[in-house]
Design a protein around this motif. Structure first.
Motif, PDB file in Angstrom:
ATOM      1  N   VAL A   7      60.336  58.867  43.080  1.00 23.42           N
ATOM      2  CA  VAL A   7      59.190  57.848  43.166  1.00 23.42           C
ATOM      3  C   VAL A   7      58.459  58.232  44.255  1.00 23.42           C
ATOM      4  O   VAL A   7      57.087  58.535  43.970  1.00 23.42           O
ATOM      5  CB  VAL A   7      59.876  56.296  43.373  1.00 23.42           C
ATOM      6  N   ILE A   8      59.068  58.715  45.388  1.00 20.52           N
ATOM      7  CA  ILE A   8      57.873  59.328  46.480  1.00 20.52           C
ATOM      8  C   ILE A   8      57.459  60.642  45.831  1.00 20.52           C
ATOM      9  O   ILE A   8      56.094  60.763  46.043  1.00 20.52           O
ATOM     10  CB  ILE A   8      59.036  59.774  47.576  1.00 20.52           C
ATOM     11  N   ARG A   9      57.885  61.492  45.176  1.00 20.19           N
ATOM     12  CA  ARG A   9      57.414  62.741  44.509  1.00 20.19           C
ATOM     13  C   ARG A   9      56.027  62.182  43.712  1.00 20.19           C
ATOM     14  O   ARG A   9      55.367  62.899  43.577  1.00 20.19           O
ATOM     15  CB  ARG A   9      58.291  63.456  43.847  1.00 20.19           C
ATOM     16  N   LYS A  10      56.512  61.067  42.802  1.00 17.21           N
ATOM     17  CA  LYS A  10      55.439  60.769  41.836  1.00 17.21           C
ATOM     18  C   LYS A  10      54.334  60.114  42.700  1.00 17.21           C
ATOM     19  O   LYS A  10      53.079  60.529  42.200  1.00 17.21           O
ATOM     20  CB  LYS A  10      56.034  59.632  41.225  1.00 17.21           C
ATOM     21  N   VAL A  11      54.392  59.411  43.758  1.00 14.26           N
ATOM     22  CA  VAL A  11      53.395  58.963  44.601  1.00 14.26           C
ATOM     23  C   VAL A  11      52.590  59.872  45.242  1.00 14.26           C
ATOM     24  O   VAL A  11      51.490  59.991  45.085  1.00 14.26           O
ATOM     25  CB  VAL A  11      53.786  57.976  45.776  1.00 14.26           C
ATOM     26  N   TYR A  12      53.173  61.261  45.480  1.00 14.67           N
ATOM     27  CA  TYR A  12      52.536  62.397  46.239  1.00 14.67           C
ATOM     28  C   TYR A  12      51.631  63.105  45.015  1.00 14.67           C
ATOM     29  O   TYR A  12      50.614  63.505  45.322  1.00 14.67           O
ATOM     30  CB  TYR A  12      53.163  62.983  47.038  1.00 14.67           C
ATOM     31  N   ALA A  13      52.281  63.306  43.886  1.00 15.87           N
ATOM     32  CA  ALA A  13      51.945  64.067  42.633  1.00 15.87           C
ATOM     33  C   ALA A  13      50.626  63.452  42.360  1.00 15.87           C
ATOM     34  O   ALA A  13      49.645  63.908  42.042  1.00 15.87           O
ATOM     35  CB  ALA A  13      52.788  64.094  41.483  1.00 15.87           C
ATOM     36  N   ASN A  14      50.683  61.854  42.353  1.00 19.29           N
ATOM     37  CA  ASN A  14      49.505  61.238  41.745  1.00 19.29           C
ATOM     38  C   ASN A  14      48.436  61.348  42.903  1.00 19.29           C
ATOM     39  O   ASN A  14      47.174  61.414  42.453  1.00 19.29           O
ATOM     40  CB  ASN A  14      49.700  59.761  41.590  1.00 19.29           C
ATOM     41  N   LYS A  15      48.754  61.235  44.158  1.00 19.72           N
ATOM     42  CA  LYS A  15      47.682  61.484  45.244  1.00 19.72           C
ATOM     43  C   LYS A  15      47.190  62.978  45.142  1.00 19.72           C
ATOM     44  O   LYS A  15      45.822  63.190  44.974  1.00 19.72           O
ATOM     45  CB  LYS A  15      48.309  61.413  46.290  1.00 19.72           C
ATOM     46  N   PHE A  16      48.063  63.890  44.725  1.00 17.98           N
ATOM     47  CA  PHE A  16      47.562  65.189  44.503  1.00 17.98           C
ATOM     48  C   PHE A  16      46.486  65.328  43.207  1.00 17.98           C
ATOM     49  O   PHE A  16      45.663  66.050  43.251  1.00 17.98           O
ATOM     50  CB  PHE A  16      48.601  66.126  44.254  1.00 17.98           C
ATOM     51  N   GLN A  17      46.847  64.702  42.129  1.00 18.49           N
ATOM     52  CA  GLN A  17      46.104  64.564  41.127  1.00 18.49           C
ATOM     53  C   GLN A  17      44.643  64.005  41.245  1.00 18.49           C
ATOM     54  O   GLN A  17      43.821  64.682  40.970  1.00 18.49           O
ATOM     55  CB  GLN A  17      46.716  63.811  39.856  1.00 18.49           C
ATOM     56  N   ILE A  18      44.458  62.940  42.207  1.00 19.98           N
ATOM     57  CA  ILE A  18      43.522  62.552  42.454  1.00 19.98           C
ATOM     58  C   ILE A  18      42.569  63.454  43.124  1.00 19.98           C
ATOM     59  O   ILE A  18      41.239  63.668  42.978  1.00 19.98           O
ATOM     60  CB  ILE A  18      43.566  61.113  43.204  1.00 19.98           C
ATOM     61  N   GLN A  19      43.272  64.120  44.187  1.00 22.50           N
ATOM     62  CA  GLN A  19      42.398  65.218  45.007  1.00 22.50           C
ATOM     63  C   GLN A  19      41.696  66.362  44.238  1.00 22.50           C
ATOM     64  O   GLN A  19      40.864  66.892  44.165  1.00 22.50           O
ATOM     65  CB  GLN A  19      43.462  65.785  45.931  1.00 22.50           C
ATOM     66  N   LYS A  20      42.981  66.820  43.347  1.00 20.77           N
ATOM     67  CA  LYS A  20      42.674  67.773  42.120  1.00 20.77           C
ATOM     68  C   LYS A  20      41.437  67.359  41.227  1.00 20.77           C
ATOM     69  O   LYS A  20      40.345  68.179  41.213  1.00 20.77           O
ATOM     70  CB  LYS A  20      43.818  68.017  41.482  1.00 20.77           C
ATOM     71  N   GLN A  21      41.519  66.153  41.046  1.00 22.31           N
ATOM     72  CA  GLN A  21      40.321  65.546  40.196  1.00 22.31           C
ATOM     73  C   GLN A  21      39.092  65.649  40.876  1.00 22.31           C
ATOM     74  O   GLN A  21      37.860  66.025  40.284  1.00 22.31           O
ATOM     75  CB  GLN A  21      40.880  64.280  39.763  1.00 22.31           C
ATOM     76  N   PRO A  41      38.266  78.395  47.488  1.00 22.29           N
ATOM     77  CA  PRO A  41      39.448  77.282  47.581  1.00 22.29           C
ATOM     78  C   PRO A  41      40.623  77.814  48.598  1.00 22.29           C
ATOM     79  O   PRO A  41      40.815  78.712  48.704  1.00 22.29           O
ATOM     80  CB  PRO A  41      39.919  77.264  46.125  1.00 22.29           C
ATOM     81  N   ASP A  42      40.861  76.981  49.673  1.00 18.72           N
ATOM     82  CA  ASP A  42      42.146  77.186  50.362  1.00 18.72           C
ATOM     83  C   ASP A  42      43.165  76.197  50.223  1.00 18.72           C
ATOM     84  O   ASP A  42      44.385  76.322  50.968  1.00 18.72           O
ATOM     85  CB  ASP A  42      41.625  77.566  51.847  1.00 18.72           C
ATOM     86  N   LYS A  43      42.944  75.261  49.580  1.00 21.50           N
ATOM     87  CA  LYS A  43      44.110  74.177  49.347  1.00 21.50           C
ATOM     88  C   LYS A  43      44.793  74.404  48.188  1.00 21.50           C
ATOM     89  O   LYS A  43      43.921  74.819  47.212  1.00 21.50           O
ATOM     90  CB  LYS A  43      43.700  72.804  49.695  1.00 21.50           C
ATOM     91  N   LEU A  44      45.858  74.073  47.778  1.00 19.78           N
ATOM     92  CA  LEU A  44      46.786  74.135  46.497  1.00 19.78           C
ATOM     93  C   LEU A  44      45.685  73.239  45.447  1.00 19.78           C
ATOM     94  O   LEU A  44      45.428  73.667  44.285  1.00 19.78           O
ATOM     95  CB  LEU A  44      48.175  73.639  46.544  1.00 19.78           C
ATOM     96  N   SER A  45      45.299  72.039  45.723  1.00 21.22           N
ATOM     97  CA  SER A  45      44.614  71.286  44.905  1.00 21.22           C
ATOM     98  C   SER A  45      43.239  71.941  44.412  1.00 21.22           C
ATOM     99  O   SER A  45      42.939  72.003  43.406  1.00 21.22           O
ATOM    100  CB  SER A  45      44.314  69.686  45.592  1.00 21.22           C
ATOM    101  N   MET A  46      42.574  72.548  45.513  1.00 22.74           N
ATOM    102  CA  MET A  46      41.452  73.136  45.314  1.00 22.74           C
ATOM    103  C   MET A  46      41.627  74.356  44.385  1.00 22.74           C
ATOM    104  O   MET A  46      40.917  74.576  43.574  1.00 22.74           O
ATOM    105  CB  MET A  46      40.782  73.735  46.607  1.00 22.74           C
ATOM    106  N   ILE A  47      42.733  75.162  44.834  1.00 24.35           N
ATOM    107  CA  ILE A  47      42.898  76.416  43.857  1.00 24.35           C
ATOM    108  C   ILE A  47      43.326  75.746  42.417  1.00 24.35           C
ATOM    109  O   ILE A  47      42.834  76.515  41.314  1.00 24.35           O
ATOM    110  CB  ILE A  47      44.272  77.244  44.076  1.00 24.35           C
TER     111      ILE A  47
END
Lengths: 348, 481
Positions: free
Chosen positions: A26-40, A63-69
């Motif tokens: 669940v925690i991973r999913k919360v973070y993954a979703n946040k990451f998705q929003i950033q990536k988006q 790009p220097d962050k993972l979401s940016m890359i």
């Protein structure tokens, strides 16, 4: 009693483990979703600017962050697919990929997980990243490298016309699905391809078959004599491949060479030979085709009828068959093709 | 004298009863422990397989393949019986799939409604003459139609003969080396065909059948025949079915497929090698479980020909189907599935425990017979003991406790693991809330859903014994597996 206690303990333990995993996921999913929003968000950003960056009118926001890359990578890949054919833009995209993604990909090629290596290889192929060829070749025959990875590496080499593909394939002991060989050979330029055809005997049979087909796929008349050579082979598979290949070209120097195949033992060979008469429009074979209309095999019959109807007076010949032929199968197939001829394959 | 004799008799009755109870309890307990261990082994095999492909790009590997002229063409067979409401949209979504060469063949199985007319008008279809190769037997074909808008769309109008018979008719008309059977009411993802054909290309064509996974569409947002947004439905009954599908597809099928033991390819989405299916005479028409039956016979063919070919399952290509929302239809579906399972086993009983058929004969068939078919009976026995034992008291209470715990591991913990496995690997449900709901519901499975399905399946066995072979009322909508 003891057994019950053990089972109780086991289920309790399982229950606890599952819950811990659940909380973790669940925690991973919360973070993954946040990451998705950033990536988006970054995707939107890059989509807005990519065109200008590629045209050199704007500096790239590096790009220097993972979401940016990841966002940059996806935008670039989609853009590349859309720009297929435009060599200027394509090479500019390739440059950008080299500049931004090189280090990331170099690391990922050594990653422990298969899917990550596979994704990276696909991207390297797409962006034609010459600078990473050495790294790809280096992992080609590592223990953990799977067949699909090896094939992907071969494909990268083929796309970039790298000569190592020849030495690798000559020494390769594994046998890949024939689809892939054909796919590789079609990608090669003439010089590299000829290197293979000149040494065709050095390769295992599957590769030889694929080479014969690839010669036809290329649609180049200069390969016709080489393909025709195999029509006289004792091995039926060679003859079938050669016929298939000639069908792609739609031409051969001496039509008489296919006559034995019209009476061959395997139905695939008879069908392929019958099919080849369609583009040749050679009157000498009409009698043979008429015989094939009563073949045991449906595919042979339908192909023969198709080739007849393509001849100059094909319609009349088939009409004659419908009215006078003794064999019901021959009449049926002739009838079907006459009806099909009406309007393309659809008729009202 | 008399009294002590009477007491002796009573004692022996009671002792017989208690011995029986002990025997049954241990029998059920050992059986359940065996299954739990079996499932955990499958679980571990699947977990490794799924993890290997975790986050594998779902676009790049297929981009070129989708345009390649070197892929094998596929015939898509869509049997339709009284589906006037759904047939046009589902055919339209099929025509938009991302695949280089395919034909769609709708088979109107003597519908009593306007299925035929709807399709003809919408796709501007006209009659065509076709010399049909009668390679497998089927009911009479009245007419073949072809669309004037889409050259690769055909329709067969035939006399009613059931789904299997319709598929056989479709097989006779199909032109391509591979065919796919598809339910009229399911939705296929656009890239599903490329993905499901990839193993065939990758394997030097030694695969006779590939199964894709089926997911439940209820609750998802669907537009123009495409699933736009994956969401979990509200109805508890549907959520439980979603979890069941996870269990069956992610744990069971991946694990079995890995060792070529797969016996079920869902009728809702599977690709088959046409020649091989013709060799086994197509679908069997007198069974309600024609999809499993076909796969079993393909295995038989493989073993008898010693061709070493394989049947595989691909977790990713997804076909969406509507699950029944009412207990009434669900009950009917389950008892029908159970009858189908029995028939597939019965028709191929000579493979059971027959070492000639290798692992399929020694593991898959016994698994389906003992676990899938007899399982519900044994579970029911367990529930009965569980309910009776506490009334007898003493040591029997702990028996009840033992079975209860096993039932929880079997029913709930395994399902919870399946939910977690899905989240750990495929992650098809984007919302955190959906994950939590799935998990909580899976926890509850042992307490209501599992016993219910056990009852329904046992009902299927009872119907078998009574000789009831009906489909229940013909309501294909939403009851497809």
């Amino acid at each position: 009693m003891n057994g019950i206690f053990i089972i109780f303990q086991v289920s309790l333990l399982l229950f606890i483990v599952l819950n811990v995993l659940f909380i973790f996921l669940v925690i991973r999913k919360v973070y993954a979703n946040k990451f998705q929003i950033q990536k988006q968000h970054w995707k939107q950003e890059y989509l807005k600017h990519i065109d200008l960056v590629i045209r050199g009118k704007e500096e790239l926001l590096f790009p220097d962050k993972l979401s940016m890359i990841e966002a940059f990578e996806e935008v670039l890949a989609r853009y590349y697919s859309l720009m297929k054919g435009n060599t200027d833009i394509a090479s500019r995209i390739e440059e950008l990929a080299e500049q931004v993604l090189h280090n990331d990909y170099k690391k990922k090629l050594k990653h422990g997980r298969w899917s990550i290596r596979m994704n990276t290889l696909h991207r390297i192929e797409k962006f034609r990243m010459v600078s990473l060829i050495e790294d790809c070749v280096a992992i080609y025959d590592k223990e953990r490298t799977s067949e699909l990875e090896s094939l992907q590496i071969l494909r990268i080499l083929a796309n970039l016309q790298d000569e190592r593909i020849y030495t690798i394939l000559v020494n390769e002991e594994r046998e890949f699905p024939s689809f892939y060989y054909l796919d590789l050979f079609v990608r090669l330029n003439e010089r590299l391809f000829n290197q293979f055809t000149d040494a065709v005997k050095d390769f295992p049979l599957t590769i030889q078959f694929s080479l014969i087909e690839a010669m036809g796929e290329r649609g180049d008349y200069s390969y016709i004599p080489k393909i025709e050579f195999y029509l006289r082979s004792k091995n039926a598979e060679f003859r079938i491949r050669a016929l298939k290949s000639l069908n792609k070209v739609g031409y051969l120097t001496d039509a008489e060479k296919i006559r034995p195949s019209l009476n061959a033992e395997s139905w695939q060979e008879r069908m392929m030979a019958a099919k080849l008469i369609k583009p040749l429009r050679d009157k000498r074979f009409i009698d043979d085709l008429l015989i094939l209309l009563s073949d045991d095999n449906w595919w042979v019959r339908t192909t023969a009828a198709e080739s007849i109807i393509a001849q100059q007076n094909g319609v009349e010949i088939l009409e004659d068959v419908v009215h006078t032929h003794v064999d019901r199968f021959a009449r049926d197939i002739a009838n079907e093709w006459l009806l099909r001829k009406g309007k393309k394959s659809v008729f009202r | 004298m008399n009294g002590s004799l009477g007491r002796g008799k009573r004692v022996s009755f009671a002792s017989i009863f208690s011995t029986l109870l002990i025997v049954f309890t241990f029998f059920v307990a050992i059986y359940m422990i065996g299954i739990i261990v079996f499932y955990f082994i499958l679980f571990i095999i699947s977990a490794f397989q799924l993890r290997k492909e975790y986050k594998l790009d779902q676009y790049e590997p297929y981009e070129e393949l989708a345009q390649s002229s070197l892929t094998r063409p596929v015939s898509i067979l869509v049997p339709a019986y009284n589906e006037e409401a759904g047939i046009v949209p589902s055919v339209r979504s099929l025509l938009s799939i991302n695949y280089p060469e395919f034909e769609v063949i709708v088979i109107n199985d003597g519908s009593k409604d306007n299925t035929l007319k709807e399709t003809i008008t919408h796709f501007e279809m006209v009659k065509v003459e076709k010399a049909i190769r009668k390679q497998v037997s089927s009911n009479e074909i009245v007419q073949v139609y072809q669309s004037t808008i889409y050259e690769n769309l055909f329709m067969i109008d035939k006399l009613n003969g059931g789904k299997a018979d319709a598929l056989n008719a479709g097989l006779n008309v199909a032109q391509y080396p591979y065919f796919c059977s598809l339910d009229g009411d399911s939705i296929i993802e656009r890239d599903a065909f490329i993905k499901v054909m990839k193993p065939i290309i990758d394997s030097k064509e030694d695969i006779v059948a590939v199964g894709g996974s089926v997911r439940i569409a209820n609750g998802c947002i669907i537009e123009r025949g495409e699933v736009m947004n994956v969401q979990l439905a509200r109805s508890p009954l549907v959520i439980m079915q979603v979890i069941e599908y996870f269990r069956a597809f992610l744990m069971g099928r991946i694990g079995l497929s890995r060792h070529n033991l797969l016996l079920i390819i869902s009728g809702a989405f599977g690709v088959f090698h046409r020649e091989s299916v013709v060799k086994v005479n197509g679908y069997r028409t007198n069974t309600v479980g024609e999809d499993m039956d076909l796969v079993v016979r393909l295995h038989k063919l493989i073993k008898e020909e010693k061709s070493g070919k394989r049947i595989v399952y691909v977790p990713d290509p997804v076909c969406w189907t509507e699950a029944p929302e009412s207990p009434k239809i669900l009950r009917r579906q389950r008892s029908r599935w159970h009858r189908g399972l029995f028939e597939s086993l019965w028709h191929n009983k000579k493979m059971l425990f027959n070492p000639k058929y290798g692992l399929v004969g020694m593991i898959s068939m016994p698994y389906f017979f003992i676990v899938e078919f007899l399982g519900p009976v044994i579970e029911l026995l367990g529930y009965i003991i569980m309910i009776l034992s506490p009334f007898i008291g003493g040591v029997y209470t702990s028996f009840a406790l033992l079975l209860f715990m096993l039932a929880i591991i079997y029913g709930s913990l395994l399902s919870m693991s399946a939910v977690l496995l899905e989240e750990w690997s495929l992650r098809r449900y984007p919302k955190v809330k959906d994950l939590v709901r799935l998990y909580v519901y899976s926890l509850s499975e042992a307490f209501w859903f599992r016993p219910l399905t056990v009852l329904w399946r046992v009902e299927g066995i009872v119907q078998l014994i009574k000789g009831n072979n009906s489909w229940g009322e013909m309501s294909r909508k939403g009851v497809s597996k």
